[in-house]
Design an enzyme around this catalytic site. Structure first.
Site, PDB file in Angstrom:
ATOM      1  N   GLU A 115       0.865  -1.178   0.000  1.00 40.34           N
ATOM      2  CA  GLU A 115       0.000   0.000   0.000  1.00 40.34           C
ATOM      3  C   GLU A 115       0.897   1.221   0.000  1.00 40.34           C
ATOM      4  O   GLU A 115       1.963   1.208   0.607  1.00 40.34           O
ATOM      5  CB  GLU A 115      -0.915   0.062   1.238  1.00 40.34           C
ATOM      6  CG  GLU A 115      -2.022  -0.960   1.248  1.00 40.34           C
ATOM      7  CD  GLU A 115      -1.587  -2.279   1.857  1.00 40.34           C
ATOM      8  OE1 GLU A 115      -2.274  -3.279   1.624  1.00 40.34           O
ATOM      9  OE2 GLU A 115      -0.559  -2.316   2.558  1.00 40.34           O
ATOM     10  N   ASN A 120       2.188  10.413  -1.944  1.00 48.03           N
ATOM     11  CA  ASN A 120       3.612  10.080  -2.022  1.00 48.03           C
ATOM     12  C   ASN A 120       3.986   9.734  -3.469  1.00 48.03           C
ATOM     13  O   ASN A 120       4.232   8.579  -3.798  1.00 48.03           O
ATOM     14  CB  ASN A 120       3.932   8.917  -1.075  1.00 48.03           C
ATOM     15  CG  ASN A 120       5.424   8.692  -0.911  1.00 48.03           C
ATOM     16  OD1 ASN A 120       6.239   9.214  -1.662  1.00 48.03           O
ATOM     17  ND2 ASN A 120       5.768   7.882   0.070  1.00 48.03           N
ATOM     18  N   TYR A 127       7.622   2.460  -7.429  1.00 45.32           N
ATOM     19  CA  TYR A 127       6.950   1.166  -7.526  1.00 45.32           C
ATOM     20  C   TYR A 127       6.522   0.868  -8.960  1.00 45.32           C
ATOM     21  O   TYR A 127       6.692  -0.254  -9.439  1.00 45.32           O
ATOM     22  CB  TYR A 127       5.756   1.103  -6.567  1.00 45.32           C
ATOM     23  CG  TYR A 127       6.151   1.234  -5.107  1.00 45.32           C
ATOM     24  CD1 TYR A 127       7.279   0.595  -4.597  1.00 45.32           C
ATOM     25  CD2 TYR A 127       5.405   2.007  -4.231  1.00 45.32           C
ATOM     26  CE1 TYR A 127       7.641   0.723  -3.270  1.00 45.32           C
ATOM     27  CE2 TYR A 127       5.757   2.136  -2.903  1.00 45.32           C
ATOM     28  CZ  TYR A 127       6.878   1.491  -2.420  1.00 45.32           C
ATOM     29  OH  TYR A 127       7.233   1.613  -1.103  1.00 45.32           O
TER      30      TYR A 127
END
Length: 161
Positions: A115, A120, A127
């Site tokens: 998560e 952010n 990611y």
């Protein structure tokens, strides 16, 4: 000049090792500097006592980051990954995520979940760059100033290299 700067200037490579209970005070210092709603000392201690794969990234005797995984039933969950705020943007987060993916794969995980806060964007970009895809949202998952913030749920298939 700080010790971290001196070590970095000396070219000490960052190394990964298992987190120990003796690391928790420094881990907590980093956690508190990095997050407005940090994990507690007890959460980290519980993760270690439960046998979760928990790792620290260091240069010499200085910790610059850490990560905690949960691995079970062929799946892994990246519970916490953090780099000392003053050391972010140097590639340590990418290295740590890649190492944690390798560790999860070595422990039999075929998929890795995590998560991340929508607020952010640097982590989201990292990611995505590392092959994670958004698979859902958890409404009001994180504490936030003035309320709660959703979580973006991401996953990646851990294919054999």
């Amino acid at each position: 000049m700080s010790a971290v700067t001196s070590e970095a200037a000396a070219g000490l490579p960052a190394t990964l090792r298992r987190m120990r209970e003796a690391d928790l005070d420094v881990v907590m210092e980093i956690e508190r500097r990095a997050y407005p709603f940090p994990w507690t000392h007890g959460i980290f201690r519980d993760c270690l006592q439960a046998g979760y794969p928990a790792w620290v990234l260091g240069e010499g005797d200085r910790l610059i980051g850490y990560g905690v995984l949960s691995v079970a039933a062929g799946e892994a969950h990246l519970l916490n990954v953090c780099i000392e705020p003053r050391r972010q943007g140097e590639g340590h987060g990418r290295r740590l995520v890649r190492d944690l993916m390798r560790i999860a794969r070595a422990q039999g995980a075929q998929r890795l979940y995590l998560e991340v806060r929508p607020s952010n964007p640097a982590a989201i970009a990292l990611y995505h760059d590392e092959g994670f895809n958004e698979i859902g949202r958890r409404p009001r998952y994180y504490p936030a100033q003035g309320g709660r913030e959703d979580a973006i749920v991401m996953a990646q298939e851990l294919l054999d290299p």
